[in-house]
Design a protein around this motif. Structure first.
Motif, PDB file in Angstrom:
ATOM      1  N   VAL A 189       5.359  12.469  -7.067  1.00  0.00           N
ATOM      2  CA  VAL A 189       6.125  11.215  -7.051  1.00  0.00           C
ATOM      3  C   VAL A 189       7.508  11.490  -6.444  1.00  0.00           C
ATOM      4  O   VAL A 189       7.967  12.630  -6.426  1.00  0.00           O
ATOM      5  CB  VAL A 189       6.289  10.622  -8.474  1.00  0.00           C
ATOM      6  N   LEU A 222       0.943   2.811  -8.635  1.00  0.00           N
ATOM      7  CA  LEU A 222       1.254   4.187  -8.266  1.00  0.00           C
ATOM      8  C   LEU A 222       0.019   4.932  -7.761  1.00  0.00           C
ATOM      9  O   LEU A 222       0.043   5.613  -6.739  1.00  0.00           O
ATOM     10  CB  LEU A 222       1.844   4.910  -9.492  1.00  0.00           C
ATOM     11  N   VAL A 236       6.532   6.267  -6.175  1.00  0.00           N
ATOM     12  CA  VAL A 236       6.375   6.911  -4.867  1.00  0.00           C
ATOM     13  C   VAL A 236       6.847   5.867  -3.881  1.00  0.00           C
ATOM     14  O   VAL A 236       6.332   4.752  -3.880  1.00  0.00           O
ATOM     15  CB  VAL A 236       4.895   7.234  -4.581  1.00  0.00           C
TER      16      VAL A 236
END
Lengths: 226, 405
Positions: free
Chosen positions: B223, B210, B106
């Motif tokens: 994502v 993440l 991301v």
């Protein structure tokens, strides 16, 4: 042995045709010293070109050593010149940046003779022509007029030709040097039995030969011994 | 005429006018050396572009979300849709055997502050496999671990550019605290500088887990891309097909309505190569023109030489040289000039190529085929541009040539 039978040469120009030779005939035996004389425009240069296998006649035959030269192609004429004829020019025509020796070996280069042998033959020819050994490696533009013409004569001798053709060989030389050159020709004729044709317009030059062929307006006017 | 005599005559003729021979050869030298230099620059650029694409990661495939369509059918920017999740990444890793490693990420830009300085940079939320997939090496400390991923730890790994911006040159950032968008993070690692002029330099990034990025910044489960490394170069295409099938299946879609797109690194290299190929051809063509100009120079010199040596040609013919022998002599002269030019030009071209590379101006890569071709071309130029003057010399009438003043 040279046999010229009824040889004519006609030049076609823009202005029309011009007969330079009109049926010339004569025979020259091996070992003769002949002068071809005539005023300018008489056709003697044309005759010399045909005798020297530089050109072919329009009609008639020219037989050199039993071979008919009058109908040959350009390359066949080159073969005849290489094997049978030695030229001496009025303007000498030496390669300026080459030595005397190199100039003389040049005809042998085209005969594909190896270098060492070439130089041996050329040195002998230079001696016959009367050039002092000390000048053999001089560049030709460092030599005097007389020496230059001796180199030119040696070049004409070097391929053992059946015929030496000298076109006004004394034209660019003073009287004394010219005399020496003419004596050289006489010596070559008498001592080495060379066949020599001398083309000239000067009577006193022609007198050095044994026979004079006089040409005028493309025709043989007289042919008699001196 | 035997070959050794022919060569001797040629050397004599050429050396009797050294300045002219030299200047004429210079034209060929410039032509040949520029062909070699230009081709080596073109190929060097190609190699360095390929290398920099490879440095992003070998055998890489990138999966990106497709564009989001509103009800009216207006498409937004590609990659803006929220269609890929960390679960998709996990599925790829679990179900596709040719997927060596999978790294979902991301990323977004935020303001980052530390000790009174601040900068704006890319914050990349990713997992531990990112280092393997994207060729990231750690200079100091460590990268994000699976443990930190699970515990949504507020830890950060800095790229060297970011580190210098925040803490200064040569200062170790390990253990320092930075604030990203108001959240406090502890620096646990520093990556090795990769260099590269790419617009998304990996040196100017901050990596965080993440899960942390999703919780504190994006606030959802999606994502922005998934990087997948194939087991080998050969399985890249297979991997692409399998990912497509798997994701279509997971998203219950058919091929025409795919909500993601796949970028294959091999395709990018192929595109870049075709660009540099065109570039190389262009450079070679310009250099080739100078070679032709050099050839015309040869022809000009040979024609002058034939005229100057008319009397000599007449004499050679009078003493028995055949047409072919005269033609050969002049042809060998021009070929010798161009070959000499070719050899010197090749040496000069190689020298310039290596110098340009050694001085760091452009990277060059000499292709030996271009050297061989250049040599052949120089000989061909000698024959082509020497042929007409040689024919002219051979065709001269000896009587006319002897009288020429």
């Amino acid at each position: 042995m040279i046999e010229v039978k009824n040889v004519s040469k006609t030049y076609i120009t823009g202005a029309g045709s011009f007969d330079a030779l009109k049926g010339a005939s004569f025979t020259i035996k091996d070992g003769e010293f002949v002068a071809i004389m005539g005023p300018s425009g008489s056709g003697k240069s044309t005759l010399m070109h045909i005798l020297g296998a530089l050109d072919t006649p329009t009609s008639g035959t020219y037989i050199l050593d039993g071979k008919d030269v009058s109908t040959l192609t350009e390359d066949e004429l080159a073969d005849i010149r290489r094997e049978h004829i030695g030229f001496v020019f009025q303007a000498f025509n030496l390669l300026p940046r080459a030595s005397a020796l190199r100039n003389v070996t040049l005809p042998l280069v085209y005969k594909q003779i190896p270098k060492e042998q070439r130089e041996k033959i050329a040195k002998a020819a230079l001696k016959s022509a009367g050039l002092d050994e000390q000048y053999f490696n001089h560049l030709s533009n460092q030599l005097s007029g007389g020496q230059i013409q001796r180199v030119a004569i040696a070049r004409a001798l070097v391929n053992q030709p059946s015929l030496i053709l000298a076109d006004e060989p004394t034209g660019n030389l003073d009287t004394r040097t010219g005399q020496i050159v003419l004596e050289t020709f006489q010596k070559l004729n008498r001592e080495e039995r060379r066949t020599i044709i001398l083309i000239t317009h000067e009577p006193d030059v022609a007198e050095h030969a044994d026979r004079i062929i006089f040409i005028r307006d493309g025709k043989i006017e007289s042919d008699k011994p001196v | 005429m035997i070959i050794s005599d022919l060569l001797e005559e040629t050397v004599l003729a050429l050396s009797s006018n050294k300045v002219r021979s030299g200047l004429t050869t210079l034209g060929i030298i410039i032509g040949i050396s520029s062909v070699i230099t230009m081709v080596s620059i073109g190929q060097g650029s190609q190699a360095s572009i390929q290398e920099s694409i490879q440095s992003i990661g070998a055998n890489l495939i990138q999966v990106q979300p497709g564009s989001e369509r509103s009800f009216g059918g207006v498409a937004a920017q590609r990659g803006s849709a929220k269609s890929l999740t960390a679960d998709d990444a996990q599925a790829i890793a679990d179900e596709i055997s040719v997927a060596q490693a999978v790294a979902p990420e991301v990323s977004s830009r935020y303001q980052v502050a530390a000790k009174g300085t601040n900068t704006n940079t890319s914050i990349v939320g990713t997992t531990s496999s990112y280092t393997e997939v994207r060729n990231v090496e750690i200079a100091e400390g460590s990268f994000i671990t699976d443990q930190q991923q699970t515990s949504t730890a507020k830890v950060a790994v800095l790229g060297p550019t970011v580190s210098t911006d925040l803490f200064g040159e040569g200062v170790s950032p390990i253990g320092q605290t930075i604030r990203i968008n108001g959240n406090q993070f502890t620096v646990i690692g520093l990556t090795v500088a990769k260099g590269g002029s790419s617009f998304s330099s990996q040196d100017d990034m901050i990596f965080i887990p993440l899960s942390t990025a999703q919780r504190y910044f994006s606030g959802d489960e999606y994502v922005t891309s998934i990087s997948v490394q194939a087991t080998s170069e050969k399985t890249v295409d297979e991997l692409e097909t399998e990912i497509t099938n798997l994701l279509l299946d997971r998203h219950h879609l058919n091929a025409s309505s795919a909500d993601f797109s796949i970028l294959n690194q091999a395709d990018i290299i192929a595109t870049a190569s075709s660009v540099t190929d065109t570039f190389t051809t262009l450079l070679a063509a310009v250099a080739g023109i100078s070679l032709v100009v050099g050839g015309i120079g040869i022809m000009n010199m040979m024609l002058t030489s034939v005229t100057e040596r008319t009397k000599e040609i007449g004499l050679r013919k009078a003493i028995g040289a055949k047409r072919k022998e005269i033609e050969q002599q002049f042809l060998v002269e021009s070929v010798m000039l161009t070959l000499a030019g070719g050899v010197i030009g090749i040496a000069l071209g190689l020298g310039i190529s290596f110098a340009v590379s050694a001085l760091g101006i452009v990277s060059t890569s000499v292709s030996w085929s271009s050297v061989v071709i250049a040599f052949g071309v120089s000989a061909a130029i000698g024959i082509i541009f020497g042929y007409y003057p040689a024919r002219r010399a051979a065709g001269l009438n000896p009587i006319v040539a002897l009288r020429y003043e």
